[in-house]
Scaffold this active site. Structure first.
Site, PDB file in Angstrom:
ATOM      1  N   ARG A 169      -3.039  -6.667   1.346  1.00 27.93           N
ATOM      2  CA  ARG A 169      -2.001  -5.780   0.782  1.00 27.93           C
ATOM      3  C   ARG A 169      -1.016  -6.708   0.068  1.00 27.93           C
ATOM      4  O   ARG A 169      -0.412  -7.582   0.705  1.00 27.93           O
ATOM      5  CB  ARG A 169      -1.322  -4.972   1.882  1.00 27.93           C
ATOM      6  CG  ARG A 169      -0.105  -4.220   1.381  1.00 27.93           C
ATOM      7  CD  ARG A 169       0.378  -3.152   2.336  1.00 27.93           C
ATOM      8  NE  ARG A 169      -0.463  -1.975   2.283  1.00 27.93           N
ATOM      9  CZ  ARG A 169      -0.095  -0.751   2.672  1.00 27.93           C
ATOM     10  NH1 ARG A 169       1.116  -0.541   3.135  1.00 27.93           N
ATOM     11  NH2 ARG A 169      -0.925   0.263   2.596  1.00 27.93           N
ATOM     12  N   HIS A 182      -4.370   1.806  -4.938  1.00 29.13           N
ATOM     13  CA  HIS A 182      -4.488   2.002  -3.483  1.00 29.13           C
ATOM     14  C   HIS A 182      -5.808   2.752  -3.237  1.00 29.13           C
ATOM     15  O   HIS A 182      -5.812   3.925  -2.861  1.00 29.13           O
ATOM     16  CB  HIS A 182      -3.285   2.793  -2.976  1.00 29.13           C
ATOM     17  CG  HIS A 182      -3.089   2.743  -1.491  1.00 29.13           C
ATOM     18  ND1 HIS A 182      -3.923   2.021  -0.640  1.00 29.13           N
ATOM     19  CD2 HIS A 182      -2.151   3.324  -0.680  1.00 29.13           C
ATOM     20  CE1 HIS A 182      -3.500   2.170   0.603  1.00 29.13           C
ATOM     21  NE2 HIS A 182      -2.439   2.947   0.604  1.00 29.13           N
ATOM     22  N   GLN A 225      -6.649   4.696   0.113  1.00 24.60           N
ATOM     23  CA  GLN A 225      -5.898   5.951   0.241  1.00 24.60           C
ATOM     24  C   GLN A 225      -6.612   7.087  -0.488  1.00 24.60           C
ATOM     25  O   GLN A 225      -6.819   8.174   0.060  1.00 24.60           O
ATOM     26  CB  GLN A 225      -4.494   5.754  -0.367  1.00 24.60           C
ATOM     27  CG  GLN A 225      -3.638   6.991  -0.327  1.00 24.60           C
ATOM     28  CD  GLN A 225      -3.212   7.343   1.083  1.00 24.60           C
ATOM     29  OE1 GLN A 225      -2.708   6.491   1.805  1.00 24.60           O
ATOM     30  NE2 GLN A 225      -3.398   8.583   1.496  1.00 24.60           N
ATOM     31  N   ASP A 244       4.187  11.323  -4.017  1.00 25.52           N
ATOM     32  CA  ASP A 244       4.402  10.042  -3.334  1.00 25.52           C
ATOM     33  C   ASP A 244       5.877   9.696  -3.522  1.00 25.52           C
ATOM     34  O   ASP A 244       6.567  10.327  -4.336  1.00 25.52           O
ATOM     35  CB  ASP A 244       3.479   8.976  -3.970  1.00 25.52           C
ATOM     36  CG  ASP A 244       3.551   7.615  -3.281  1.00 25.52           C
ATOM     37  OD1 ASP A 244       4.137   7.523  -2.187  1.00 25.52           O
ATOM     38  OD2 ASP A 244       3.026   6.633  -3.851  1.00 25.52           O
ATOM     39  N   CYS A 246       0.637  10.619   0.617  1.00 22.20           N
ATOM     40  CA  CYS A 246      -0.011   9.469   1.259  1.00 22.20           C
ATOM     41  C   CYS A 246       0.746   9.001   2.494  1.00 22.20           C
ATOM     42  O   CYS A 246       0.157   8.368   3.361  1.00 22.20           O
ATOM     43  CB  CYS A 246      -0.146   8.323   0.261  1.00 22.20           C
ATOM     44  SG  CYS A 246       1.421   7.855  -0.496  1.00 22.20           S
ATOM     45  N   ARG A 277      -7.964   8.304   6.899  1.00 22.01           N
ATOM     46  CA  ARG A 277      -7.928   6.893   6.517  1.00 22.01           C
ATOM     47  C   ARG A 277      -8.906   6.115   7.407  1.00 22.01           C
ATOM     48  O   ARG A 277      -9.609   5.229   6.950  1.00 22.01           O
ATOM     49  CB  ARG A 277      -6.515   6.315   6.690  1.00 22.01           C
ATOM     50  CG  ARG A 277      -5.428   6.963   5.836  1.00 22.01           C
ATOM     51  CD  ARG A 277      -5.659   6.717   4.366  1.00 22.01           C
ATOM     52  NE  ARG A 277      -5.797   5.308   4.067  1.00 22.01           N
ATOM     53  CZ  ARG A 277      -4.781   4.454   3.886  1.00 22.01           C
ATOM     54  NH1 ARG A 277      -3.548   4.888   3.931  1.00 22.01           N
ATOM     55  NH2 ARG A 277      -5.021   3.174   3.625  1.00 22.01           N
TER      56      ARG A 277
HETATM   57  N1   CP Z   1      -0.385   5.503   3.106  1.00 23.85           N
HETATM   58  C1   CP Z   1      -0.337   4.238   3.506  1.00 23.85           C
HETATM   59  O1   CP Z   1      -0.976   3.343   2.934  1.00 23.85           O
HETATM   60  O2   CP Z   1       0.436   4.024   4.597  1.00 23.85           O
HETATM   61  P1   CP Z   1       0.916   2.603   5.127  1.00 23.85           P
HETATM   62  O3   CP Z   1       1.814   2.011   4.078  1.00 23.85           O
HETATM   63  O4   CP Z   1       1.635   2.906   6.411  1.00 23.85           O
HETATM   64  O5   CP Z   1      -0.298   1.735   5.348  1.00 23.85           O
HETATM   65  N1  NVA Z   2       3.432   4.015  -3.684  1.00 27.28           N
HETATM   66  C1  NVA Z   2       3.753   3.631  -2.340  1.00 27.28           C
HETATM   67  C2  NVA Z   2       2.610   3.918  -1.439  1.00 27.28           C
HETATM   68  C3  NVA Z   2       2.809   3.563   0.009  1.00 27.28           C
HETATM   69  C4  NVA Z   2       1.604   3.855   0.842  1.00 27.28           C
HETATM   70  C5  NVA Z   2       4.104   2.154  -2.318  1.00 27.28           C
HETATM   71  O1  NVA Z   2       3.428   1.372  -3.000  1.00 27.28           O
HETATM   72  O2  NVA Z   2       5.062   1.785  -1.633  1.00 27.28           O
END
Ligand code: CP
Ligand code: NVA
Length: 342
Positions: free
Chosen positions: A130, A157, A160, A252, A292, A320
């Site tokens: 990540r 992502h 997701q 989101d 999400c 997920r």
């Molecule tokens: N939706 C999602 O990716 O959640 P987290 O940021 O908690 O992993």
């Molecule tokens: N768009 C958000 C998604 C979190 C799961 C971010 O990148 O913070």
């Protein structure tokens, strides 16, 4: 019964261990990376979701599939769902996960990403990242002999979006032909949803404020895929028009991780894009609400919508786990250890 209906019924009766999409995906994807949904064909997206449904229904059949496999997760940003779904997912298939918190020391700072990759591949079977920069993920993938999975970058992502379309299949029977509306920031989640929707033949309409539309490279790619699959990708600036008659309304946060310095500027720009009861009333009567998570309650979505019977946000979160297990099975060759696939 029309020939199309007959075909669909026959497809639905093929067991996963004989499903041509799954067998082809298992052969092609073993050892590969997942940096973007665009790395996958439509058949491979369908295969991940079909396998995800089976893993969800029959978890015990997969409990030794990744025996002794080692996963490392290196996260530059916070996570609840993604991290826990990967860790519990591999643990329930016989493998093990090690988490490395990179929130205070970004990848590539202490040594090059290529050198990190050349170390990791000596110890582990899969690398889950990540990151802020999407290039961090692609650079790790280029330099690693073991699969690299994008667990969220600033650009995409994919894990997701796979779980989200699995959830839509569960709710509506299939994603093909659904009218899917995304309202809010044209961000990483929006990008992966557009590509996945196009791969599955869903019509995707995105409404963003001017200046916050999705990346043109993603839009072009999604439209190319959509043209092949007989669906449409539309970009609008009017949330009411976007959700008109939609089967699913998705939003989101308007301030993604790493963009916190823009919070004050963005708040008034995104206020008209809030998903509230008035906006949901424009969607189809059967419409679901999706997010999400994490949600900023009463900012991009009101409590009344996220807590309503139309909301399927916790089904998305649950899936997920199953979608990521299916992905791991395909990238790590795990089906070879599942009895019914012998
Ligand atoms: N939706 C999602 O990716 O959640 P987290 O940021 O908690 O992993
Ligand atoms: N768009 C958000 C998604 C979190 C799961 C971010 O990148 O913070």
């Amino acid at each position: 019964m029309s020939s199309r209906a007959t075909m669909e019924r026959k497809e639905a009766t093929v067991p996963v261990e004989k499903d041509p999409d799954i067998l082809a995906a298992a052969a092609r994807m073993s050892g590969e990376d997942l940096c973007s949904i665009a790395d996958l064909s439509s058949a491979e997206v369908r295969a991940i979701l079909k396998l995800g449904h089976d893993v969800k229904n029959n978890p015990r059949e997969y409990r030794r599939a990744l025996d002794a496999k080692q996963m490392v997760l290196m996260f530059e940003k916070a996570s609840l769902r993604t991290r826990l779904a990967f860790e519990t997912g591999i643990n329930t298939m016989g493998g093990n996960a090690v988490f490395v918190d990179q929130t205070s020391a970004p990848l590539g700072e202490r040594e090059t990403i290529a050198d990190v990759a050349r170390n990791l591949e000596r110890w582990v079977d899969v690398i889950v990242l990540r990151t802020y920069a999407h290039d961090t993920i692609t650079e790790m993938a280029v330099n690693s002999r073991v699969p690299v999975i994008n667990a969220l970058s600033d650009f995409e992502h994919p894990c997701q979006a796979l779980a989200d379309f699995m959830t839509l299949e569960e709710h509506f029977g299939k994603a093909t032909g659904l009218n899917f509306a995304y309202v809010g920031d044209g961000n990483n989640v929006c990008h992966s949803l557009m590509l996945t929707g196009a791969q599955l033949g869903a019509n995707v309409t995105v409404a963003t404020p001017r200046g916050y539309s999705p990346d043109i490279e993603i839009v072009t790619k999604a439209r190319e895929i959509a043209a092949v699959n007989g669906c449409e990708i539309r970009l609008l600036q009017d949330p009411q028009a976007a959700v008109e008659g939609a089967d699913a309304v998705y939003t989101d946060v308007c301030v993604s991780m790493g963009m916190e310095h823009e919070s004050t500027k963005r708040a008034p720009i995104f206020r008209p894009f809030q998903v509230n009861e008035a906006l949901m009333s424009k969607a189809a009567a059967r419409a679901v609400f999706m997010h999400c998570l994490p949600a900023r309650r009463n900012e991009e979505v009101t409590d009344a919508v996220i807590d309503s019977p139309q909301s399927i946000v916790f089904d998305q979160a649950e899936n997920r786990l199953h979608a990521q297990k299916a992905l791991l099975l395909l990238l790590l060759g795990g089906l070879a250890n599942v009895e019914k696939f012998q």
